[in-house]
Design a protein around this motif. Structure first.
Motif, mmCIF file in Angstrom:
data_model
loop_
_atom_site.group_PDB
_atom_site.id
_atom_site.type_symbol
_atom_site.label_atom_id
_atom_site.label_comp_id
_atom_site.label_asym_id
_atom_site.label_seq_id
_atom_site.Cartn_x
_atom_site.Cartn_y
_atom_site.Cartn_z
ATOM 1 N N MET A 1 0.849 -1.195 0.000
ATOM 2 C CA MET A 1 0.000 0.000 0.000
ATOM 3 C C MET A 1 0.878 1.236 0.000
ATOM 4 S SD MET A 1 -2.991 1.218 2.677
ATOM 5 C CE MET A 1 -4.278 0.281 1.860
ATOM 6 N N HIS A 2 0.561 2.171 -0.882
ATOM 7 C CA HIS A 2 1.254 3.455 -0.937
ATOM 8 C C HIS A 2 0.223 4.541 -0.644
ATOM 9 C CE1 HIS A 2 3.787 6.576 -3.395
ATOM 10 N NE2 HIS A 2 3.748 6.844 -2.109
ATOM 11 N N VAL A 3 0.378 5.210 0.492
ATOM 12 C CA VAL A 3 -0.548 6.247 0.920
ATOM 13 C C VAL A 3 0.064 7.613 0.625
ATOM 14 C CG1 VAL A 3 -1.841 7.236 2.846
ATOM 15 C CG2 VAL A 3 -1.444 4.760 2.741
ATOM 16 N N LEU A 4 -0.651 8.422 -0.126
ATOM 17 C CA LEU A 4 -0.246 9.796 -0.378
ATOM 18 C C LEU A 4 -1.025 10.704 0.556
ATOM 19 C CD1 LEU A 4 1.149 12.064 -1.991
ATOM 20 C CD2 LEU A 4 -0.778 11.959 -3.600
ATOM 21 N N ILE A 5 -0.299 11.438 1.399
ATOM 22 C CA ILE A 5 -0.910 12.405 2.307
ATOM 23 C C ILE A 5 -0.684 13.796 1.728
ATOM 24 C CG2 ILE A 5 -0.948 13.363 4.639
ATOM 25 C CD1 ILE A 5 0.242 10.733 5.640
ATOM 26 N N LEU A 6 -1.738 14.497 1.455
ATOM 27 C CA LEU A 6 -1.639 15.900 1.073
ATOM 28 C C LEU A 6 -1.576 16.690 2.368
ATOM 29 C CD1 LEU A 6 -4.316 15.862 -1.769
ATOM 30 C CD2 LEU A 6 -1.839 15.528 -1.962
ATOM 31 N N GLY A 7 -0.388 17.217 2.679
ATOM 32 C CA GLY A 7 -0.122 17.696 4.028
ATOM 33 C C GLY A 7 -0.047 19.197 4.171
ATOM 34 N N GLY A 8 0.733 19.601 5.183
ATOM 35 C CA GLY A 8 0.865 21.001 5.521
ATOM 36 C C GLY A 8 0.212 21.356 6.844
ATOM 37 N N THR A 9 -0.325 20.372 7.552
ATOM 38 C CA THR A 9 -0.970 20.615 8.847
ATOM 39 C C THR A 9 -0.353 19.701 9.901
ATOM 40 O OG1 THR A 9 -2.674 18.941 8.453
ATOM 41 C CG2 THR A 9 -3.160 21.187 7.726
ATOM 42 N N GLY A 10 -0.607 20.034 11.162
ATOM 43 C CA GLY A 10 -0.152 19.175 12.245
ATOM 44 C C GLY A 10 -0.798 17.809 12.198
ATOM 45 N N GLY A 65 2.184 4.576 -8.175
ATOM 46 C CA GLY A 65 1.483 3.443 -7.583
ATOM 47 C C GLY A 65 0.750 3.760 -6.301
ATOM 48 N N VAL A 66 0.163 4.942 -6.217
ATOM 49 C CA VAL A 66 -0.577 5.325 -5.009
ATOM 50 C C VAL A 66 -1.869 4.518 -4.937
ATOM 51 C CG1 VAL A 66 -1.827 7.213 -3.887
ATOM 52 C CG2 VAL A 66 0.410 7.642 -4.950
ATOM 53 N N THR A 67 -2.129 3.961 -3.776
ATOM 54 C CA THR A 67 -3.339 3.157 -3.591
ATOM 55 C C THR A 67 -4.391 3.826 -2.718
ATOM 56 O OG1 THR A 67 -2.178 1.998 -1.803
ATOM 57 C CG2 THR A 67 -2.195 0.944 -3.966
ATOM 58 N N ALA A 68 -4.031 4.929 -2.048
ATOM 59 C CA ALA A 68 -4.996 5.686 -1.248
ATOM 60 C C ALA A 68 -4.462 7.097 -1.050
ATOM 61 C CB ALA A 68 -5.238 5.019 0.103
ATOM 62 N N VAL A 69 -5.370 8.067 -1.043
ATOM 63 C CA VAL A 69 -5.004 9.470 -0.840
ATOM 64 C C VAL A 69 -5.754 9.998 0.376
ATOM 65 C CG1 VAL A 69 -4.982 11.802 -1.827
ATOM 66 C CG2 VAL A 69 -4.633 9.816 -3.314
ATOM 67 N N VAL A 70 -5.032 10.704 1.237
ATOM 68 C CA VAL A 70 -5.643 11.369 2.388
ATOM 69 C C VAL A 70 -5.395 12.866 2.246
ATOM 70 C CG1 VAL A 70 -5.736 11.602 4.893
ATOM 71 C CG2 VAL A 70 -5.265 9.363 3.868
ATOM 72 N N ASP A 71 -6.472 13.612 2.109
ATOM 73 C CA ASP A 71 -6.380 15.063 2.021
ATOM 74 C C ASP A 71 -6.373 15.629 3.434
ATOM 75 O OD1 ASP A 71 -6.580 17.755 1.597
ATOM 76 O OD2 ASP A 71 -8.573 17.706 0.678
ATOM 77 N N ALA A 72 -5.170 15.924 3.923
ATOM 78 C CA ALA A 72 -5.015 16.484 5.273
ATOM 79 C C ALA A 72 -4.503 17.911 5.189
ATOM 80 C CB ALA A 72 -4.065 15.619 6.100
ATOM 81 N N THR A 73 -4.916 18.640 4.155
ATOM 82 C CA THR A 73 -4.507 20.020 3.990
ATOM 83 C C THR A 73 -5.321 20.929 4.904
ATOM 84 O OG1 THR A 73 -6.060 20.260 2.139
ATOM 85 C CG2 THR A 73 -3.794 19.651 1.602
ATOM 86 N N HIS A 74 -4.966 22.202 4.879
ATOM 87 C CA HIS A 74 -5.689 23.200 5.672
ATOM 88 C C HIS A 74 -7.129 23.291 5.191
ATOM 89 C CE1 HIS A 74 -6.703 27.161 7.342
ATOM 90 N NE2 HIS A 74 -5.709 26.966 8.190
#
Length: 252
Positions: A1-10, A65-74
């Motif tokens: 599993m490759h998880v992409l986190i769209l970040g920038g937050t705590g 090969g991303v299998t899941a994306v988590v949008d954890a942006t502001h």
């Protein structure tokens, strides 16, 4: 599993730590927009810079090969959240939004909710009065909305140096949370602030300014969050992401 986190937050940082430290075999990549010159350390892999819109994000998802994306942006990062929803739909990759709850007014609060920064600027002359002093904590982007308010004085706090146009009468300083209610109260008193302006970002790190405003009986102009992209499921805490990931089909 490759998880992409769209970040920038705590919350994004805590999620990366939880996945890297507690789930063997999962590859974690956190993407940062690159607006902060010296971001805090992150667990797992890190990429910096934009994707080039929804199409570019979709290509990156497929190529890596991303299998899941988590949008954890502001909560106010509308463009990347919209791109994430479009890219997830185009690629068929599951998308989850990690959104901490917004703030809620309590007894003694004098909140004035508005829909935008422009509406916040329009509300200030009446609330602050002639020569009023305003604490502006909406971030370095969007300060142009207040640039024409020459009759007011602004205390502007940002993480990175702001860019013009800025209010003509402004004192800018750099600082990063978390803050304390005692320090925020002292800051407001020191600069004789009469009105606080902020976005409803939620979370505990920057909430003490609201406690300080309540203590000093100050009005707070608070910009409401934009609506999230339709159809995207969301959770409030990083710990809630792991059960969602485990329910996905695949090697998890």
């Amino acid at each position: 599993m490759h998880v992409l986190i769209l970040g920038g937050t705590g919350d994004a940082r805590r999620l990366a730590e939880a996945l890297v430290g507690g789930w063997a075999g999962v590859r974690v990549t956190t993407s940062l927009a690159g607006r902060v010159a010296r971001p805090r350390a992150l667990a797992g892999e890190v990429r910096i810079g934009g994707f080039g819109g929804a199409d570019g994000l979709a290509r990156w998802i497929v190529e890596h090969g991303v299998t899941a994306v988590v949008d954890a942006t502001h909560p106010f990062a509308e463009a990347i959240s919209r791109s994430a929803a479009e890219a997830a739909a185009a690629t068929g990759v599951p998308l989850l939004a990690l959104r901490r709850p917004g703030w809620a007014a309590g007894p003694g609060d004098r909140w004035h909710p508005v829909a935008s920064l422009a509406a916040a600027a329009a509300a200030l002359p009446a609330l602050a009065g002639p020569g009023g002093r305003v604490f502006l904590t909406t971030g370095r982007q969007g300060l142009a909305a207040f640039a024409a308010l020459d009759g007011l004085w602004f205390l502007v706090r940002t993480v990175e140096p702001p860019e013009p146009p800025l209010p003509r009468r402004a004192h800018c300083f750099l600082d990063r949370g978390p803050y304390t209610a005692e320090a925020e109260t002292a800051l407001l008193r020191e600069h004789r602030v009469g009105v606080l302006v902020t976005k409803d970002s939620g979370g505990a790190a920057t909430a003490p300014k609201l406690v300080a405003a309540r203590e000093l009986v100050l009005p707070v102009v608070i910009v409401r969050r934009p609506p999230p992209p339709p159809g995207v499921p969301s959770v409030a805490e990083p710990a809630d992401v792991v059960p969602w990931l485990r329910r996905l089909p695949g090697p998890a």
